[in-house]
Scaffold this motif. Structure first.
Motif, PDB file in Angstrom:
ATOM      1  N   LEU A 102       0.817  -1.228   0.000  1.00  0.00           N
ATOM      2  CA  LEU A 102       0.000   0.000   0.000  1.00  0.00           C
ATOM      3  C   LEU A 102       0.846   1.272   0.000  1.00  0.00           C
ATOM      4  N   TYR A 103       1.879   1.250   0.829  1.00  0.00           N
ATOM      5  CA  TYR A 103       2.684   2.471   1.026  1.00  0.00           C
ATOM      6  C   TYR A 103       4.174   2.129   0.910  1.00  0.00           C
ATOM      7  N   PRO A 104       4.653   1.979  -0.332  1.00  0.00           N
ATOM      8  CA  PRO A 104       6.055   1.552  -0.490  1.00  0.00           C
ATOM      9  C   PRO A 104       7.076   2.605  -0.024  1.00  0.00           C
ATOM     10  N   ASN A 105       6.717   3.883  -0.159  1.00  0.00           N
ATOM     11  CA  ASN A 105       7.668   4.944   0.246  1.00  0.00           C
ATOM     12  C   ASN A 105       6.980   5.983   1.130  1.00  0.00           C
TER      13      ASN A 105
ATOM     14  N   LEU B 260       5.263   5.151   9.867  1.00  0.00           N
ATOM     15  CA  LEU B 260       4.647   6.042   8.866  1.00  0.00           C
ATOM     16  C   LEU B 260       3.553   5.320   8.091  1.00  0.00           C
ATOM     17  N   GLN B 261       3.793   4.042   7.804  1.00  0.00           N
ATOM     18  CA  GLN B 261       2.788   3.265   7.055  1.00  0.00           C
ATOM     19  C   GLN B 261       1.503   3.102   7.874  1.00  0.00           C
ATOM     20  N   LEU B 262       1.659   2.809   9.162  1.00  0.00           N
ATOM     21  CA  LEU B 262       0.470   2.603  10.010  1.00  0.00           C
ATOM     22  C   LEU B 262      -0.358   3.881  10.121  1.00  0.00           C
ATOM     23  N   ILE B 263       0.310   5.028  10.165  1.00  0.00           N
ATOM     24  CA  ILE B 263      -0.440   6.297  10.243  1.00  0.00           C
ATOM     25  C   ILE B 263      -1.274   6.478   8.967  1.00  0.00           C
ATOM     26  N   SER B 264      -0.662   6.244   7.807  1.00  0.00           N
ATOM     27  CA  SER B 264      -1.414   6.370   6.550  1.00  0.00           C
ATOM     28  C   SER B 264      -2.551   5.367   6.498  1.00  0.00           C
ATOM     29  N   PHE B 265      -2.267   4.146   6.939  1.00  0.00           N
ATOM     30  CA  PHE B 265      -3.291   3.100   6.951  1.00  0.00           C
ATOM     31  C   PHE B 265      -4.463   3.499   7.867  1.00  0.00           C
ATOM     32  N   GLY B 266      -4.138   4.090   9.006  1.00  0.00           N
ATOM     33  CA  GLY B 266      -5.176   4.519   9.954  1.00  0.00           C
ATOM     34  C   GLY B 266      -5.987   5.686   9.428  1.00  0.00           C
TER      35      GLY B 266
ATOM     36  N   GLN C 237      -6.501   6.293   6.128  1.00  0.00           N
ATOM     37  CA  GLN C 237      -7.189   6.004   4.869  1.00  0.00           C
ATOM     38  C   GLN C 237      -8.052   4.742   4.874  1.00  0.00           C
ATOM     39  N   ILE C 238      -7.648   3.717   5.610  1.00  0.00           N
ATOM     40  CA  ILE C 238      -8.383   2.438   5.539  1.00  0.00           C
ATOM     41  C   ILE C 238      -8.911   2.003   6.914  1.00  0.00           C
TER      42      ILE C 238
ATOM     43  N   GLU D  95     -12.280  -3.898   1.922  1.00  0.00           N
ATOM     44  CA  GLU D  95     -11.162  -3.798   0.977  1.00  0.00           C
ATOM     45  C   GLU D  95      -9.803  -4.077   1.629  1.00  0.00           C
ATOM     46  N   CYS D  96      -9.821  -4.393   2.944  1.00  0.00           N
ATOM     47  CA  CYS D  96      -8.558  -4.568   3.680  1.00  0.00           C
ATOM     48  C   CYS D  96      -8.080  -6.011   3.600  1.00  0.00           C
ATOM     49  N   GLU D  97      -6.827  -6.200   3.247  1.00  0.00           N
ATOM     50  CA  GLU D  97      -6.299  -7.566   3.087  1.00  0.00           C
ATOM     51  C   GLU D  97      -5.866  -8.182   4.417  1.00  0.00           C
ATOM     52  N   LEU D  98      -6.099  -7.463   5.513  1.00  0.00           N
ATOM     53  CA  LEU D  98      -5.762  -8.027   6.822  1.00  0.00           C
ATOM     54  C   LEU D  98      -6.993  -8.592   7.524  1.00  0.00           C
ATOM     55  N   LYS D  99      -8.120  -8.594   6.835  1.00  0.00           N
ATOM     56  CA  LYS D  99      -9.362  -8.945   7.547  1.00  0.00           C
ATOM     57  C   LYS D  99      -9.382 -10.387   8.055  1.00  0.00           C
ATOM     58  N   ASP D 100      -8.643 -11.287   7.400  1.00  0.00           N
ATOM     59  CA  ASP D 100      -8.661 -12.666   7.890  1.00  0.00           C
ATOM     60  C   ASP D 100      -7.833 -12.848   9.165  1.00  0.00           C
ATOM     61  N   ILE D 101      -6.967 -11.892   9.482  1.00  0.00           N
ATOM     62  CA  ILE D 101      -6.203 -12.014  10.742  1.00  0.00           C
ATOM     63  C   ILE D 101      -6.648 -10.962  11.766  1.00  0.00           C
ATOM     64  N   CYS D 102      -7.654 -10.182  11.414  1.00  0.00           N
ATOM     65  CA  CYS D 102      -8.035  -9.045  12.252  1.00  0.00           C
ATOM     66  C   CYS D 102      -9.122  -9.427  13.267  1.00  0.00           C
ATOM     67  N   ILE D 103      -8.877  -9.128  14.523  1.00  0.00           N
ATOM     68  CA  ILE D 103      -9.837  -9.462  15.570  1.00  0.00           C
ATOM     69  C   ILE D 103     -11.089  -8.607  15.448  1.00  0.00           C
ATOM     70  N   TYR D 104     -10.907  -7.326  15.133  1.00  0.00           N
ATOM     71  CA  TYR D 104     -12.041  -6.391  15.014  1.00  0.00           C
ATOM     72  C   TYR D 104     -13.011  -6.867  13.939  1.00  0.00           C
ATOM     73  N   GLU D 105     -12.478  -7.292  12.829  1.00  0.00           N
ATOM     74  CA  GLU D 105     -13.330  -7.747  11.728  1.00  0.00           C
ATOM     75  C   GLU D 105     -14.087  -9.019  12.128  1.00  0.00           C
ATOM     76  N   LYS D 106     -13.393  -9.909  12.860  1.00  0.00           N
ATOM     77  CA  LYS D 106     -14.053 -11.159  13.288  1.00  0.00           C
ATOM     78  C   LYS D 106     -15.173 -10.839  14.270  1.00  0.00           C
ATOM     79  N   LYS D 107     -14.905  -9.928  15.226  1.00  0.00           N
ATOM     80  CA  LYS D 107     -15.925  -9.537  16.213  1.00  0.00           C
ATOM     81  C   LYS D 107     -17.117  -8.928  15.514  1.00  0.00           C
ATOM     82  N   SER D 108     -16.842  -8.092  14.494  1.00  0.00           N
ATOM     83  CA  SER D 108     -17.926  -7.413  13.773  1.00  0.00           C
ATOM     84  C   SER D 108     -18.785  -8.429  13.044  1.00  0.00           C
TER      85      SER D 108
END
Ligand code: SF4
Length: 203
Positions: free
Chosen positions: A11-14, A171-177, A179-180, A190-203
């Motif tokens: 998502l944020y290479p640089n 820096l990447q986490l700030i942009s991720f927070g 924008q996504i 649209e997030c590719e971390l949803k299969d490991i994300c606790i928040y998404e599972k709870k939701s």
């Protein structure tokens, strides 16, 4: 952790810091001013501030004049005093910005997060400044617990991620927070971390 790193690299290479500055002192002041403010607002204020002052004139500035410039920011009265005091302390320190936590947090308005940002960006030290975005994402991903404070989250992040990744990851986490994985209505579909994300599972 590899999945997080790989996804954020995609998502944020640089990633770049969003605060504008022309030198180390301006950067330090910008980070202090950014507490509870958006970077966009701080950049506008910083431009006006440093068109009028440099470190030497800031040390002798009238607080009421600084307040007029800093007024668009939250806590502008306190911040006006902070930046004048910082200018004086840095001059007393032979114009050198401290490069360690112990000395940085002695400066007015500088807490652990600001000190970590300064060490990471000015001195390229491996640090993890934990802001509201990083706190939230760490808890959603299950890296930290709901009750963990910023200090505990920082300790966990520096333990689970490799030292060499920390500055870029911050820096990447700030942009991720921003924008996504936003505070309200994160874009989980649209997030590719949803299969490991606790928040998404709870939701
Ligand atoms: S799945 Fe949703 S809550 Fe989890 S990290 Fe992605 S955006 Fe954030």
């Amino acid at each position: 952790m590899n999945k997080v790193i790989n996804y954020l690299d995609k998502l944020y290479p640089n990633p770049k810091p969003q605060l504008n500055s022309n030198n180390s002192f301006e950067f330090l002041i910008a980070v202090v001013l950014s507490a509870q403010c958006t970077d966009v607002k701080v950049n506008k204020v910083i431009k006006v501030l440093f068109e009028k002052y440099d470190i030497n004139s800031l040390a002798f500035a009238k607080i009421s004049d600084l307040e007029q410039i800093l007024k668009p920011l939250g806590m502008y009265r306190k911040k006006s005093i902070y930046i004048k005091n910082i200018a004086n302390k840095i001059i007393d320190n032979n114009y050198i910005i401290p490069n360690n936590m112990k000395d940085l947090i002695k400066l007015d308005g500088v807490g652990r997060k600001v000190a970590n940002v300064v060490m990471a960006q000015l001195y390229n030290k491996s640090c993890m400044p934990v802001d509201t975005h990083i706190l939230r994402i760490s808890k959603r991903l299950g890296i930290a617990n709901d009750k963990d404070n910023a200090y505990i989250v920082e300790k966990k992040l520096v333990t689970v991620f490799s030292e060499s990744k920390l500055n870029k990851l911050h820096l990447q986490l700030i942009s991720f927070g921003r924008q996504i994985c936003t505070a309200r209505k994160p874009k989980c579909s649209e997030c590719e971390l949803k299969d490991i994300c606790i928040y998404e599972k709870k939701s």
